[in-house]
Enzyme design. Structure first.
Site, PDB file in Angstrom:
ATOM      1  N   ASP A  58       0.816  -1.221   0.000  1.00 49.26           N
ATOM      2  CA  ASP A  58       0.000   0.000   0.000  1.00 49.26           C
ATOM      3  C   ASP A  58       0.846   1.266   0.000  1.00 49.26           C
ATOM      4  OD1 ASP A  58      -2.512  -0.961  -0.004  1.00 49.26           O
ATOM      5  OD2 ASP A  58      -2.858  -0.744   2.144  1.00 49.26           O
ATOM      6  N   LYS A  80      -2.717   4.576  -3.948  1.00 47.04           N
ATOM      7  CA  LYS A  80      -3.027   5.749  -4.757  1.00 47.04           C
ATOM      8  C   LYS A  80      -1.707   6.388  -5.178  1.00 47.04           C
ATOM      9  CE  LYS A  80      -6.298   8.476  -3.024  1.00 47.04           C
ATOM     10  NZ  LYS A  80      -7.017   9.576  -2.393  1.00 47.04           N
ATOM     11  N   MET A 195      -6.747   9.842   9.534  1.00 45.49           N
ATOM     12  CA  MET A 195      -7.372  10.353   8.307  1.00 45.49           C
ATOM     13  C   MET A 195      -8.286  11.545   8.598  1.00 45.49           C
ATOM     14  SD  MET A 195      -8.360   6.666   6.630  1.00 45.49           S
ATOM     15  CE  MET A 195      -9.024   5.961   8.129  1.00 45.49           C
TER      16      MET A 195
END
Ligand code: SAH
Length: 292
Positions: A58, A80, A195
């Site tokens: 990740d 991402k 987050m």
């Protein structure tokens, strides 16, 4: 004391032998990579890196860790990158199933702990539903180990008997809607948020409306445990503004509560560079060394 060399003698037992688990073909191990500093990997994680045929990792995994992989391993990135949207969770899970069914020894490497806000539970469930055997290797979560690198203990007897780990958004990407803010504000002296930078203004406002002291201390730690770790000390009311004006880069963990003050005494990383502690008794209750 013996010389430090004695601790890194090469005659340690091979990890995959002597009762250490073997990553078998067709299995997937979901492994926590810790918050960044490679030294925070577990031995089970290192063992997995040595054995895996394929490593699917990740965005939050420190790439130095991959240098410990079996040199023959295929390494696939599943995060991402460059403004592109993250791959769908379903696609990642399907890829893991495909690799396992092809008879590979699969290591799914995730940042921190795989079961803490990392969708590890969802991935593991999909694998089990597909009949793929799994092993879970916990890791050090940013909300505990990352804060420790900033000199912040998530619990301290003089502050809290509870700690709440909170995600800064729900699955729709909005500020968490199902949260009982009043319950959290009343019930947890320390709140650790993952987050949460994006929705920090809204979250701080909700906590203050629910009765939290606007001047309650807050620490924001970005790139915790990494060489470029940054720490912002602020208050609940000023946190969003101060964060916006800072050059802190994601990922960041946010800690709300008086334990953040302990950093004034326990900032061991600065102390290692010869900087004296700012305050030996930040909570004002332990002026003397206290063994009780
Ligand atoms: N499973 C991970 C969390 C994944 S959610 C764990 O247990 O740590 C991603 C969030 O974790 C980031 O948005 C950030 O809030 C936090 N995070 C992960 N690594 C971090 C780091 N090195 N420094 C600060 N925050 C981190």
């Amino acid at each position: 004391m013996t010389d430090n060399q004695d601790y890194i003698k090469p005659d340690l037992p091979a990890l995959a032998k002597d009762g250490w688990p073997t990553l078998e073909k067709g299995w997937v191990w979901l492994v926590g990579g810790g918050p960044g500093d490679p030294g925070l990997l577990t031995l089970h994680a290192l063992n997995a890196l040595r054995q895996a045929d394929v490593i699917v990792y990740d965005a939050l995994v420190d790439e130095h860790i991959l240098q410990w992989a079996n040199p023959a391993a295929e390494i696939e990135y599943a995060g991402k990158r460059g403004g592109k949207p993250s791959p769908l969770q379903r696609d990642i899970s399907m890829r893991l199933i495909e690799l396992a069914r092809a008879g590979k020894r699969v290591l799914r490497l995730k940042g921190g702990d795989p079961f803490v806000f990392g969708r590890g539970g969802e991935e593991a469930q999909t694998l089990v539903q597909a009949g793929i055997p799994i092993r879970i290797v916990p890791g050090i979560s940013a909300g505990i180990g990352g804060l420790a690198y900033a000199g912040i203990p998530v619990t301290h007897r003089d502050v809290n008997q509870a700690v709440t780990f909170l995600s800064g958004h729900d699955r729709t990407g909005l500020a968490p809607s199902a949260i009982n803010w009043q319950g959290i504000a009343d019930g947890s002296q320390v709140i650790v948020m993952y987050m949460a930078m994006k929705h920090l203004p809204e979250i701080a406002e909700k906590l203050i409306s629910a009765g939290r002291d606007p001047h309650e201390p807050v620490a924001i730690v970005s790139n915790a445990t990494q060489a470029d770790m940054r720490i912002l000390e602020t208050s609940l009311i000023d946190a969003a503004k101060d964060a916006a004006q800072s050059d802190m880069k994601p990922p960041s963990i946010i800690c709300i509560g008086k334990v953040t003050l302990m950093r004034q005494c326990l900032d061991w990383m600065s102390q290692a560079q010869g900087i004296a502690p700012r305050n030996l008794d930040p909570l004002g209750v332990r002026a003397q060394a206290d063994s009780a």
